[in-house]
Write a protein that holds these residues in place. Sequence first.
Motif, PDB file in Angstrom:
ATOM      1  N   THR A  91       0.841  -1.205   0.000  1.00 21.82           N
ATOM      2  CA  THR A  91       0.000   0.000   0.000  1.00 21.82           C
ATOM      3  C   THR A  91       0.871   1.248   0.000  1.00 21.82           C
ATOM      4  N   ASP A  92       1.928   1.225   0.813  1.00 25.58           N
ATOM      5  CA  ASP A  92       2.844   2.371   0.856  1.00 25.58           C
ATOM      6  C   ASP A  92       3.510   2.594  -0.495  1.00 25.58           C
ATOM      7  N   VAL A  93       3.962   1.508  -1.109  1.00 30.09           N
ATOM      8  CA  VAL A  93       4.611   1.609  -2.420  1.00 30.09           C
ATOM      9  C   VAL A  93       3.628   2.142  -3.453  1.00 30.09           C
ATOM     10  N   ALA A  94       2.395   1.619  -3.419  1.00 30.54           N
ATOM     11  CA  ALA A  94       1.379   2.082  -4.373  1.00 30.54           C
ATOM     12  C   ALA A  94       1.078   3.562  -4.160  1.00 30.54           C
ATOM     13  N   ARG A  95       0.979   3.971  -2.898  1.00 30.57           N
ATOM     14  CA  ARG A  95       0.714   5.381  -2.595  1.00 30.57           C
ATOM     15  C   ARG A  95       1.872   6.252  -3.080  1.00 30.57           C
ATOM     16  N   ASP A  96       3.108   5.809  -2.803  1.00 30.30           N
ATOM     17  CA  ASP A  96       4.278   6.572  -3.250  1.00 30.30           C
ATOM     18  C   ASP A  96       4.343   6.640  -4.773  1.00 30.30           C
ATOM     19  N   ALA A  97       4.041   5.501  -5.421  1.00 30.31           N
ATOM     20  CA  ALA A  97       4.048   5.480  -6.885  1.00 30.31           C
ATOM     21  C   ALA A  97       2.973   6.415  -7.422  1.00 30.31           C
ATOM     22  N   GLY A  98       1.817   6.417  -6.776  1.00 27.23           N
ATOM     23  CA  GLY A  98       0.738   7.323  -7.173  1.00 27.23           C
ATOM     24  C   GLY A  98       1.154   8.776  -7.023  1.00 27.23           C
ATOM     25  N   LYS A  99       1.861   9.068  -5.940  1.00 32.16           N
ATOM     26  CA  LYS A  99       2.358  10.443  -5.741  1.00 32.16           C
ATOM     27  C   LYS A  99       3.362  10.803  -6.829  1.00 32.16           C
ATOM     28  N   ASP A 100       4.253   9.850  -7.150  1.00 32.19           N
ATOM     29  CA  ASP A 100       5.251  10.107  -8.201  1.00 32.19           C
ATOM     30  C   ASP A 100       4.567  10.376  -9.534  1.00 32.19           C
ATOM     31  N   VAL A 101       3.571   9.558  -9.852  1.00 31.11           N
ATOM     32  CA  VAL A 101       2.831   9.743 -11.100  1.00 31.11           C
ATOM     33  C   VAL A 101       2.112  11.088 -11.080  1.00 31.11           C
ATOM     34  N   ALA A 102       1.504  11.417  -9.934  1.00 30.09           N
ATOM     35  CA  ALA A 102       0.790  12.694  -9.817  1.00 30.09           C
ATOM     36  C   ALA A 102       1.747  13.871 -10.008  1.00 30.09           C
ATOM     37  N   GLU A 103       2.939  13.751  -9.442  1.00 31.72           N
ATOM     38  CA  GLU A 103       3.914  14.836  -9.601  1.00 31.72           C
ATOM     39  C   GLU A 103       4.330  14.982 -11.052  1.00 31.72           C
ATOM     40  N   VAL A 104       4.579  13.879 -11.719  1.00 31.52           N
ATOM     41  CA  VAL A 104       4.958  13.937 -13.139  1.00 31.52           C
ATOM     42  C   VAL A 104       3.798  14.498 -13.955  1.00 31.52           C
ATOM     43  N   GLN A 105       2.586  14.054 -13.639  1.00 33.59           N
ATOM     44  CA  GLN A 105       1.411  14.546 -14.355  1.00 33.59           C
ATOM     45  C   GLN A 105       1.249  16.047 -14.122  1.00 33.59           C
ATOM     46  N   ALA A 106       1.424  16.500 -12.884  1.00 32.49           N
ATOM     47  CA  ALA A 106       1.316  17.923 -12.569  1.00 32.49           C
ATOM     48  C   ALA A 106       2.405  18.716 -13.287  1.00 32.49           C
ATOM     49  N   ASP A 107       3.623  18.185 -13.276  1.00 36.63           N
ATOM     50  CA  ASP A 107       4.721  18.862 -13.981  1.00 36.63           C
ATOM     51  C   ASP A 107       4.419  18.965 -15.476  1.00 36.63           C
ATOM     52  N   THR A 108       3.845  17.887 -16.022  1.00 32.35           N
ATOM     53  CA  THR A 108       3.483  17.880 -17.441  1.00 32.35           C
ATOM     54  C   THR A 108       2.410  18.939 -17.720  1.00 32.35           C
ATOM     55  N   LEU A 109       1.402  19.007 -16.840  1.00 32.69           N
ATOM     56  CA  LEU A 109       0.359  20.021 -17.008  1.00 32.69           C
ATOM     57  C   LEU A 109       0.950  21.427 -16.950  1.00 32.69           C
ATOM     58  N   GLU A 110       1.817  21.662 -15.980  1.00 33.00           N
ATOM     59  CA  GLU A 110       2.438  22.994 -15.841  1.00 33.00           C
ATOM     60  C   GLU A 110       3.305  23.326 -17.048  1.00 33.00           C
ATOM     61  N   THR A 111       4.089  22.372 -17.497  1.00 32.23           N
ATOM     62  CA  THR A 111       4.958  22.606 -18.655  1.00 32.23           C
ATOM     63  C   THR A 111       4.122  22.910 -19.891  1.00 32.23           C
ATOM     64  N   GLN A 112       3.073  22.120 -20.101  1.00 34.37           N
ATOM     65  CA  GLN A 112       2.192  22.342 -21.257  1.00 34.37           C
ATOM     66  C   GLN A 112       1.491  23.697 -21.140  1.00 34.37           C
ATOM     67  N   ALA A 113       1.036  24.032 -19.930  1.00 32.17           N
ATOM     68  CA  ALA A 113       0.348  25.317 -19.725  1.00 32.17           C
ATOM     69  C   ALA A 113       1.286  26.487 -20.000  1.00 32.17           C
ATOM     70  N   LYS A 114       2.528  26.384 -19.550  1.00 34.78           N
ATOM     71  CA  LYS A 114       3.499  27.465 -19.790  1.00 34.78           C
ATOM     72  C   LYS A 114       3.815  27.574 -21.280  1.00 34.78           C
ATOM     73  N   ALA A 115       3.929  26.401 -21.937  1.00 35.33           N
ATOM     74  CA  ALA A 115       4.184  26.432 -23.381  1.00 35.33           C
ATOM     75  C   ALA A 115       2.994  27.055 -24.111  1.00 35.33           C
ATOM     76  N   ASP A 116       1.773  26.685 -23.706  1.00 32.26           N
ATOM     77  CA  ASP A 116       0.569  27.268 -24.320  1.00 32.26           C
ATOM     78  C   ASP A 116       0.509  28.768 -24.050  1.00 32.26           C
ATOM     79  N   TYR A 117       0.875  29.162 -22.823  1.00 38.02           N
ATOM     80  CA  TYR A 117       0.890  30.589 -22.476  1.00 38.02           C
ATOM     81  C   TYR A 117       1.900  31.333 -23.357  1.00 38.02           C
ATOM     82  N   ASP A 118       3.112  30.788 -23.439  1.00 39.10           N
ATOM     83  CA  ASP A 118       4.138  31.439 -24.263  1.00 39.10           C
ATOM     84  C   ASP A 118       3.678  31.554 -25.718  1.00 39.10           C
ATOM     85  N   LEU A 119       3.041  30.501 -26.230  1.00 29.83           N
ATOM     86  CA  LEU A 119       2.527  30.532 -27.600  1.00 29.83           C
ATOM     87  C   LEU A 119       1.434  31.591 -27.741  1.00 29.83           C
ATOM     88  N   ALA A 120       0.503  31.657 -26.774  1.00 27.09           N
ATOM     89  CA  ALA A 120      -0.586  32.635 -26.821  1.00 27.09           C
ATOM     90  C   ALA A 120      -0.031  34.055 -26.782  1.00 27.09           C
TER      91      ALA A 120
END
Length: 178
Positions: A91-120
């Motif tokens: 359960t701990d490993v799954a939770r940690d893996a979920g957090k890692d995935v969430a962080e990567v997903q959040a970083d991806t969202l932020e990177t894409q949003a900044k790229a979209d902002y720069d393009l706009a």
Amino acid sequence: MKNTLLVAAIAAVLGLSACSRQDSAAEADRKVEQARQQAAEDVAKAQQQANEKAAEAQRKLDAATAEARAEVARAETDANEKINAAQGDATDVARDAGKDVAEVQADTLETQAKADYDLAIAEADAALKVAKERCDTLASGQQGACKDQADAAHEAAKARAKRTLDDAESAAKDVKGG
């Protein structure tokens, strides 16, 4: 008289011999009875010893069974503790893996949003330049209003880009869990 004595002597010998035989038969019966009593005592003693041995064997069996049950219970308890610990670890490993995935997903969202902002912003800046060039082709009295309208459109485009960036950053924070 001799005959009488002889007969008396024979009778005495026979009488004694019969008494001896009677005593021997009585003695034999007594010995048989003693043997029966001794045999009964021996059998009773053997039965008692057999019962004692059987009882001791049963006590040992009961003790061994109780010990085996206790060992099985300890083993089951240990196994359950290990299973629970392993499930907790998983359960701990799954939770940690979920957090890692969430962080990567959040970083991806932020990177894409900044790229979209720069393009706009780049598109808004390009549109402003094009609009000002058009404004420069107009009569001088119309150029000021045209440039003001182009600046207003530019600021509106930048504001929309900023709102889109802010929304994406907020969504990224939600994905990270905080």
